[in-house]
Enzyme design. Structure first.
Site, PDB file in Angstrom:
ATOM      1  N   GLU A  75     -13.646 -20.704  -3.382  1.00  0.00           N
ATOM      2  CA  GLU A  75     -14.719 -20.221  -2.515  1.00  0.00           C
ATOM      3  C   GLU A  75     -16.074 -20.365  -3.189  1.00  0.00           C
ATOM      4  O   GLU A  75     -17.043 -20.804  -2.561  1.00  0.00           O
ATOM      5  CB  GLU A  75     -14.502 -18.738  -2.154  1.00  0.00           C
TER       6      GLU A  75
ATOM      7  N   CYS B  26     -15.100 -13.152  -4.838  1.00  0.00           N
ATOM      8  CA  CYS B  26     -15.438 -14.104  -3.783  1.00  0.00           C
ATOM      9  C   CYS B  26     -15.967 -13.400  -2.540  1.00  0.00           C
ATOM     10  O   CYS B  26     -16.891 -13.895  -1.888  1.00  0.00           O
ATOM     11  CB  CYS B  26     -14.231 -14.980  -3.468  1.00  0.00           C
TER      12      CYS B  26
ATOM     13  N   HIS C 151     -13.683 -20.146  -8.699  1.00  0.00           N
ATOM     14  CA  HIS C 151     -12.696 -20.069  -7.624  1.00  0.00           C
ATOM     15  C   HIS C 151     -13.103 -21.050  -6.525  1.00  0.00           C
ATOM     16  O   HIS C 151     -14.269 -21.455  -6.425  1.00  0.00           O
ATOM     17  CB  HIS C 151     -12.637 -18.661  -7.052  1.00  0.00           C
TER      18      HIS C 151
ATOM     19  N   CYS D  46     -10.696 -12.822  -3.102  1.00  0.00           N
ATOM     20  CA  CYS D  46     -10.682 -11.701  -4.048  1.00  0.00           C
ATOM     21  C   CYS D  46     -12.011 -10.944  -3.945  1.00  0.00           C
ATOM     22  O   CYS D  46     -12.910 -11.320  -3.195  1.00  0.00           O
ATOM     23  CB  CYS D  46     -10.475 -12.226  -5.466  1.00  0.00           C
TER      24      CYS D  46
END
Length: 150
Positions: free
Chosen positions: A55, A86, A53, A83
């Site tokens: 992040e 993360c 992701h 999420c």
């Protein structure tokens, strides 16, 4: 334009780059004292990595640059609410502040579904601010999925 908007604009650039590569358009930037330490974008498809992701990619780059897996005193700017995965990485990295653009009603771990940083049982909490350039951040996501459905 204030600093939060300026750095979110950089995160939006990363989100557009992710979109152009066929990835879900999420971008992130990590900043300390006005200096960009790292940028990241969703790369799960390209890397065959469900953890890639925006992040996580930015956190990995910032940690390498700093030579430390802890990133105190930093702010993470991300185009959509982080999420659960993360949010956990943000806690582990000791990121001080999280600024996000659009909420994620299906997976958000800051306000929408969960409130990770409000849980006093965890050993770290980040200050948060949502809604920075929310319209632009939300539109890049909704536009991406709208085109996917056609």
């Amino acid at each position: 334009m204030n600093d939060d908007e300026r750095f979110m604009t950089m995160a939006l650039e990363e989100a557009r780059a992710a979109r152009d590569q066929g990835e879900v358009p999420v971008g992130a930037v990590i900043v300390r004292d006005g200096t960009v330490l790292a940028r990241g974008r969703n790369s799960s498809i390209a890397l065959n990595d469900p953890t890639a992701h925006a992040e996580i990619c930015a956190i990995r780059r910032a940690a390498l640059r700093e030579g430390n897996y802890r990133l105190p005193g930093t702010t993470l700017y991300v185009t959509i609410e982080p999420c659960v995965m993360c949010a956990g990485a943000i806690i582990q990295a000791r990121i001080s502040r999280v600024v996000y653009g659009a909420p994620d009603p299906k997976g958000g771990a800051v306000r929408s579904l969960y409130r990770f940083f409000d849980d006093g049982k965890l050993n770290h909490a980040a200050d948060t601010r949502g809604g920075v350039l929310e319209r632009e951040c939300g539109e890049i996501m909704s536009g991406f999925f709208r085109r996917k459905r056609v």
